[in-house]
Every structure is written in C-alpha cells, then in structure tokens.
Design a protein around this motif. Structure first.
Motif, PDB file in Angstrom:
ATOM      1  N   LEU A 155      -5.042  -1.361 -14.338  1.00  0.00           N
ATOM      2  CA  LEU A 155      -4.083  -1.476 -13.242  1.00  0.00           C
ATOM      3  C   LEU A 155      -4.801  -1.656 -11.915  1.00  0.00           C
ATOM      4  N   ALA A 156      -4.341  -2.610 -11.127  1.00  0.00           N
ATOM      5  CA  ALA A 156      -4.964  -2.880  -9.830  1.00  0.00           C
ATOM      6  C   ALA A 156      -4.603  -1.824  -8.794  1.00  0.00           C
ATOM      7  N   TYR A 157      -3.448  -1.197  -8.941  1.00  0.00           N
ATOM      8  CA  TYR A 157      -2.981  -0.211  -7.967  1.00  0.00           C
ATOM      9  C   TYR A 157      -2.573   1.064  -8.704  1.00  0.00           C
ATOM     10  N   SER A 158      -2.904   2.180  -8.122  1.00  0.00           N
ATOM     11  CA  SER A 158      -2.425   3.452  -8.665  1.00  0.00           C
ATOM     12  C   SER A 158      -0.992   3.693  -8.206  1.00  0.00           C
ATOM     13  N   PHE A 159      -0.328   4.668  -8.814  1.00  0.00           N
ATOM     14  CA  PHE A 159       1.035   4.998  -8.395  1.00  0.00           C
ATOM     15  C   PHE A 159       1.059   5.483  -6.952  1.00  0.00           C
ATOM     16  N   VAL A 160       0.009   6.217  -6.561  1.00  0.00           N
ATOM     17  CA  VAL A 160      -0.066   6.712  -5.178  1.00  0.00           C
ATOM     18  C   VAL A 160      -0.156   5.544  -4.200  1.00  0.00           C
ATOM     19  N   ASP A 161      -0.863   4.489  -4.595  1.00  0.00           N
ATOM     20  CA  ASP A 161      -0.942   3.299  -3.732  1.00  0.00           C
ATOM     21  C   ASP A 161       0.446   2.707  -3.496  1.00  0.00           C
ATOM     22  N   SER A 162       1.266   2.639  -4.539  1.00  0.00           N
ATOM     23  CA  SER A 162       2.612   2.078  -4.392  1.00  0.00           C
ATOM     24  C   SER A 162       3.490   2.972  -3.525  1.00  0.00           C
ATOM     25  N   VAL A 163       3.289   4.295  -3.640  1.00  0.00           N
ATOM     26  CA  VAL A 163       4.068   5.222  -2.810  1.00  0.00           C
ATOM     27  C   VAL A 163       3.711   5.028  -1.329  1.00  0.00           C
ATOM     28  N   ALA A 164       2.425   4.896  -1.042  1.00  0.00           N
ATOM     29  CA  ALA A 164       1.993   4.699   0.349  1.00  0.00           C
ATOM     30  C   ALA A 164       2.540   3.394   0.914  1.00  0.00           C
ATOM     31  N   ALA A 165       2.615   2.352   0.080  1.00  0.00           N
ATOM     32  CA  ALA A 165       3.131   1.058   0.547  1.00  0.00           C
ATOM     33  C   ALA A 165       4.616   1.115   0.873  1.00  0.00           C
ATOM     34  N   MET A 166       5.326   2.107   0.339  1.00  0.00           N
ATOM     35  CA  MET A 166       6.772   2.206   0.562  1.00  0.00           C
ATOM     36  C   MET A 166       7.139   2.883   1.876  1.00  0.00           C
ATOM     37  N   HIS A 167       6.175   3.513   2.545  1.00  0.00           N
ATOM     38  CA  HIS A 167       6.507   4.359   3.699  1.00  0.00           C
ATOM     39  C   HIS A 167       7.333   3.636   4.770  1.00  0.00           C
ATOM     40  N   PRO A 168       6.975   2.448   5.246  1.00  0.00           N
ATOM     41  CA  PRO A 168       7.799   1.806   6.289  1.00  0.00           C
ATOM     42  C   PRO A 168       9.205   1.464   5.799  1.00  0.00           C
ATOM     43  N   TYR A 169       9.342   1.146   4.525  1.00  0.00           N
ATOM     44  CA  TYR A 169      10.668   0.822   3.999  1.00  0.00           C
ATOM     45  C   TYR A 169      11.545   2.069   3.890  1.00  0.00           C
ATOM     46  N   TYR A 170      10.899   3.205   3.607  1.00  0.00           N
ATOM     47  CA  TYR A 170      11.665   4.451   3.555  1.00  0.00           C
ATOM     48  C   TYR A 170      12.137   4.879   4.941  1.00  0.00           C
ATOM     49  N   ILE A 171      11.338   4.589   5.959  1.00  0.00           N
ATOM     50  CA  ILE A 171      11.789   4.852   7.331  1.00  0.00           C
ATOM     51  C   ILE A 171      12.993   3.961   7.657  1.00  0.00           C
ATOM     52  N   ALA A 172      12.907   2.690   7.267  1.00  0.00           N
ATOM     53  CA  ALA A 172      14.023   1.769   7.519  1.00  0.00           C
ATOM     54  C   ALA A 172      15.272   2.221   6.774  1.00  0.00           C
ATOM     55  N   ARG A 173      15.108   2.711   5.539  1.00  0.00           N
ATOM     56  CA  ARG A 173      16.275   3.185   4.796  1.00  0.00           C
ATOM     57  C   ARG A 173      16.932   4.361   5.505  1.00  0.00           C
ATOM     58  N   ALA A 174      16.131   5.316   5.962  1.00  0.00           N
ATOM     59  CA  ALA A 174      16.699   6.467   6.669  1.00  0.00           C
ATOM     60  C   ALA A 174      17.435   6.017   7.932  1.00  0.00           C
ATOM     61  N   PHE A 175      16.885   5.024   8.630  1.00  0.00           N
ATOM     62  CA  PHE A 175      17.542   4.507   9.835  1.00  0.00           C
ATOM     63  C   PHE A 175      18.874   3.837   9.477  1.00  0.00           C
ATOM     64  N   GLY A 176      18.891   3.036   8.419  1.00  0.00           N
ATOM     65  CA  GLY A 176      20.141   2.402   7.994  1.00  0.00           C
ATOM     66  C   GLY A 176      21.189   3.430   7.620  1.00  0.00           C
ATOM     67  N   GLY A 177      20.779   4.475   6.898  1.00  0.00           N
ATOM     68  CA  GLY A 177      21.723   5.536   6.556  1.00  0.00           C
ATOM     69  C   GLY A 177      22.243   6.265   7.773  1.00  0.00           C
ATOM     70  N   LEU A 178      21.361   6.453   8.781  1.00  0.00           N
ATOM     71  CA  LEU A 178      21.792   7.116  10.012  1.00  0.00           C
ATOM     72  C   LEU A 178      22.840   6.286  10.750  1.00  0.00           C
ATOM     73  N   LEU A 179      22.668   4.963  10.758  1.00  0.00           N
ATOM     74  CA  LEU A 179      23.685   4.099  11.360  1.00  0.00           C
ATOM     75  C   LEU A 179      25.026   4.260  10.654  1.00  0.00           C
ATOM     76  N   PHE A 180      24.982   4.279   9.328  1.00  0.00           N
ATOM     77  CA  PHE A 180      26.231   4.398   8.560  1.00  0.00           C
ATOM     78  C   PHE A 180      26.887   5.755   8.804  1.00  0.00           C
ATOM     79  N   LEU A 181      26.084   6.822   8.843  1.00  0.00           N
ATOM     80  CA  LEU A 181      26.607   8.160   9.127  1.00  0.00           C
ATOM     81  C   LEU A 181      27.241   8.211  10.514  1.00  0.00           C
ATOM     82  N   THR A 182      26.591   7.596  11.502  1.00  0.00           N
ATOM     83  CA  THR A 182      27.140   7.577  12.860  1.00  0.00           C
ATOM     84  C   THR A 182      28.511   6.914  12.878  1.00  0.00           C
ATOM     85  N   GLY A 183      28.664   5.814  12.138  1.00  0.00           N
ATOM     86  CA  GLY A 183      29.961   5.162  12.051  1.00  0.00           C
ATOM     87  C   GLY A 183      31.018   6.070  11.446  1.00  0.00           C
TER      88      GLY A 183
END
Length: 547
Positions: free
Chosen positions: A483-511
């Motif tokens: 395997l070229a990437y470990s599972f931890v590598d994939s988790v680290a790559a997700m960090h900016p997308y998880y921030i974006a998801r939390a922001f999208g959910g916050l917008l929906f909650l505000t509505g």
C-alpha cells in the motif's frame, strides 16, 4: 388538549397513564442497569405529570358537538413544533459530531460525549425526531383534508404523537448512557422497541379508520404513500429488532440473528427504512403540499400511481447492495444491484412528476421560498436516487464503500430531499393550522432557504471529494505491491474536508434555528386572515381523481 377529549376518552387517558406510571415504577424499582433505572424514573415522572393534567381538566365541559365535526388539528400543530425542536437538537449534535472528526478534543474527555454516543443521538434526532414528527403531523393534516373526514380517534392521535416522542426520548437518553443494540443503524433498548410497536399499531389503526369513514370516494395518492410508510416501517421494525433480553431487569438483549444473516436482515431494514420512512412518507408529503402551494394539479396522476407500485415493489430487494464483497452469496449481491439500477425508473418518475407539476407556476417558484424548498427537494430526490443506483454497481461500490462518499450521498438525500420537503410543508401548513394570513417574515423564510441550500451543497461536495480521495488512497499500491498510503495518511488528508463539512452543517443548523424563530413569531404575531374561509386554500380543488 384535555378540553377537546370526550368524557370516555378522558377516562381512557387516565387508565393509560396509570398503566404507564406503574410500568415506570417497576422499571425503576427492579432494573439492574443504569439505563433501565433512569428510563423507569423518566416514564414515571412523565406519567404522573400527565395524570395531573388529565385530572385537572377531567370535569371541564365536553367539546361542543359542532366542534367534533371540524378537523382535529391540535396534534398536527404540536407535531410541527416538536419536529422543529428535534430538528435543532439533532442538527446541533450533527454539527458536534462533524466537528469531532476535525477536532477530536471536542469530546472533552467524557464518555457521555464520545463519538460513539453522540452520533446515534444525531441520527435518531434528525431522522426519527425531526422526520418522524413531520410525517405524523403532515399525515394527520393531509389525511383529513383529502378524505373530508375528522380523525376518528382524538385520544389515539395524541397517544401516537406523544407516545412516539417518548420513544425518541428513551432512544437518545439510552444512547447517552451507552446502550444500543450494536447495529449499523443504532437501535434503542428492547423495551423502547416494544413501546414503538404499540404506538405504531395505533397509528395504523387511526389511519385506516379515518379513511374508512371518508366522505371523499377517492383515496388520494398521498394517502397511498403515507399508508405504505406506516405499514412497511412496522414490518421492518419488528423483524429487525427480534431480540431476547437477558432478563426483564436488564436493558441488554441479544439479536435473534447472527453473522451474515444478521447483516442481511440489518440492510434489508436499513435500505427499506430509507425507502419507506425517508422516501415513501415524504413523497406523500410532496404529492399534497407541492400541488396545493403551486396552485397546479399533479402533472400525471397515473404516473404517481405507477411510481408508487414501482417503488413499493423494487425497494424491497435492494438492501444487499450494501454487502458487496462480503460472505453474502454472490447471487444475492447481484439481485440487490440489479433492482437498485431498475429502481431509478419509478424514482425519477416521481421526481419528474413533481417538476412537471410546476409548469405554468415557475414564476411562483421564483417569488415563493416555501415553494422553492419543495422544488429543490424534488431536484435533490432525482439526483440522490441516480447516485444511489450508480453506487450500487459492484465496481463503483468497490471504490465508494466505507468512504465519505457514502456519507455525502446519505446527506444529499437527508438534507436536500427530506429536510427541504419537510421545511416546505411546514412553512405551507403553519399559517393554515394557526389561522394566519402568512408567515411572519417571508425574508426569514428566504434566508432559511439559502442557508439550507448552501449548507447542503458545501456538505455534499466536501464529502464527495473526501470520499473519492479516500477510496483512491486505499487502493493505491507501490511497484512492490504494498500500500502506498497508510490509513493514518488518508485520515490526515481528510482534515480540510471535515472542516468544510462542519461548516456546511453549521449553515444548515442556523437555517433551522431561523425557521423556529419565524414559526414562533408567526404563531404569536402574524396577522389573521380577513375571513375564516381565507385561512386555508381550497385544497380539494387542486387534487385530481384517478385517471
């Protein structure tokens, strides 16, 4: 509430509450587990409060006979308020769960706020708390208008609504205490499951009795979808939750199924919960509120019936597409994949029927945010069903499964379809139910729409990106075959997308919070219509008989 019950219904309410209080006393006294003790005390406290309320109004004058000939909307009004309350609670926990994936320290080192406990609180709060209350409230409303008949059982309607919310309360508090049945869709305690069966049987009986006494000879198609939702959810709930409790004094139980049989049963339940709880019931909502709000008849009544039978038959077979590349027999996996692809036909039939109904009313979509909620929900329904059929293909599933792509797909349906049509139906019905000329602020409705749409797009696009990246990283190999990437590598790559998801959910909650404020202001301050006859549109004029 008590004043609208007949003397016999008040007596029945006292009996039911006494039985519940005694049951709660037994649970609290003989329970050997913390959840059972707590839930026994909770049921006892709520039952005693209900007894005081009934006794206080027991000798109030019975309702006027003329009142008993009008529609019974009190449970519907309460259901809408409960739905919006659960929406805010469930979406708040959803934002918290999303933030935990980006910033794990937000669990504050407490077992009660761990991901494994607050995630099922989120799912139960939004699916069953928000979605379930919206379905119950709107089904009571639609059933009466399309049948021209009052609900046959006033106490039964309150029993269904309050009993269902007791189930939701038992579920989320049980999750906080760490009690589930360890399934993919976290299931509450065995005694909560039994309670829901009782509530659901009463719900089904009320619906059938009211339809049997209808003054309208034709059963409008929305009632077909609501009845399918009620009947099939009962079947799913009973079979999937067949379990043996360790003892009557324990909150723990063991499933009747095990291994691959349990997995297949769970996904038969899981995908049919999507089909009949998150699709069929909300299609019933759409087939009533969208034509009435648009002032247009359904584009094709015949298409709505054909889509109903297509969805009802085909959805039953598709659950096994969640189990590709497992111990499930290959032919069962292929069966699920095949029916998932064919299912696109009736699903798109319903989406197209909704959008074609708006022909001649697109100017209203431009100007009316409530109708725009419904239009966008139909668009997301079409997009999500296409994506679901696409993800069921075995070769695509090998990339997407276990990744955030599935999470994005689920939330495209949950936020874009289910929540949007629910908000549209609620905004349409609140002025009618509370006899108001309109919502207090159309600008707040407009703001809610754009926050909801923006939050959904941000959330789904972030999860599409993170899911595809995850799938590609997990299947990338080096020249030496490792395997070229470990599972931890994939988790680290997700960090900016998880921030974006939390922001999208916050917008929906505000509505959703804005929606709650607007509804509260509508009930308290919005002007009443000039005449009582103007409080609600003549919905029957927009409904077609069978072709």
């Amino acid at each position: 509430m008590i004043a609208e019950l007949t003397r016999g219904e008040r007596q029945a309410a006292l009996i039911i509450l006494c039985v519940l209080a005694f049951t709660g006393l037994l649970m609290a006294g003989f329970g050997r587990e913390s959840a059972l003790d707590f839930h026994g005390a909770l049921v006892l406290a709520l039952s005693v409060a209900g007894l005081f309320a009934v006794i206080r109004g027991y000798y109030a004058p019975p309702p006027d006979p003329a009142r008993l000939r009008e529609y019974f909307d009190a449970p519907g009004r309460a259901g809408i308020l409960l739905a919006m309350g659960w929406a805010v609670i469930g979406m708040f926990f959803g934002v918290w769960v999303a933030a935990l994936l980006a910033w794990p320290d937000l669990n504050f080192d407490s077992e009660f706020t761990s991901f494994g406990r607050i995630r099922p609180i989120h799912t139960t709060g939004v699916i069953f708390g928000f979605g379930g209350n919206a379905l119950i409230a709107t089904s009571f409303y639609v059933m009466q208008r399309t049948s021209r008949a009052r609900i046959r059982d006033q106490l039964g309607a309150w029993f269904v609504l309050l009993g269902y919310n007791l189930f939701c309360l038992l579920a989320v508090t049980g999750y906080a205490l760490g009690v589930t049945q360890s399934k993919e869709y976290a299931e509450p305690e065995w005694y909560a499951d039994l309670w829901l069966v009782v509530v659901w049987v009463v719900y089904f009986a009320i619906y059938l009795r009211t339809l049997a006494h209808r003054k309208e000879p034709h059963i409008y198609v929305a009632n077909w979808y609501y009845l399918a939702f009620i009947l099939v959810v009962a079947m799913l709930h009973i079979v999937n939750n067949l379990a043996f409790p360790i003892s009557l004094g324990s909150d723990k139980s063991y499933s009747l199924f095990a291994g691959v049989q349990d997995a297949l049963t769970e996904w038969w339940y899981g995908h049919n919960a999507v089909a009949f709880f998150l699709t069929s019931g909300f299609l019933g909502m759409m087939y009533y509120f969208l034509p009435v709000r648009a002032g247009r008849p359904i584009y094709s009544y015949r298409m709505s019936i054909i889509s109903f039978w297509g969805i009802t038959f085909m959805y039953m077979w598709v659950g096994s597409h969640h189990l590709h590349y497992t111990a499930l027999p290959q032919w069962v996996q292929t069966l699920g994949m095949t029916f998932s692809i064919v299912l696109l036909v009736p699903s798109w039939g319903s989406a197209a029927n909704a959008l074609l109904t708006l022909n001649g009313a697109w100017h209203k979509v431009r100007d009316d945010a409530t109708l725009r909620f419904m239009m966008v929900s139909a668009v997301f329904y079409g997009l999500t069903t296409f994506e679901g059929s696409f993800l069921a293909i075995r070769s695509v599933n090998s990339l997407s499964h276990y990744t955030d792509w599935t999470v994005g797909h689920v939330h495209a349906g949950a936020l874009g379809w289910v929540a949007m049509i629910s908000f549209g139906a609620i905004y349409a019905s609140v002025p009618w139910l509370w006899k108001r000329e309109r919502m207090y602020s159309t600008r707040l409705v407009e703001a809610h729409f754009w926050l909801a749409l923006g939050g959904t797009v941000v959330y789904v696009v972030a999860m599409w990106n993170s899911g595809i990246i995850q799938g590609l990283m997990w299947r990338t190999y080096t020249e030496s075959g490792t395997l070229a990437y470990s599972f931890v590598d994939s988790v680290a790559a997700m960090h900016p997308y998880y921030i974006a998801r939390a922001f999208g959910g916050l917008l929906f909650l505000t509505g959703a919070v804005i929606g709650c404020v607007n509804i509260a202001l509508t009930i308290r301050h919005a002007p009443a219509p000039a005449a009582a006859a103007d409080a609600e549109p003549p919905a029957a004029g927009q409904l077609q008989p069978a072709e």
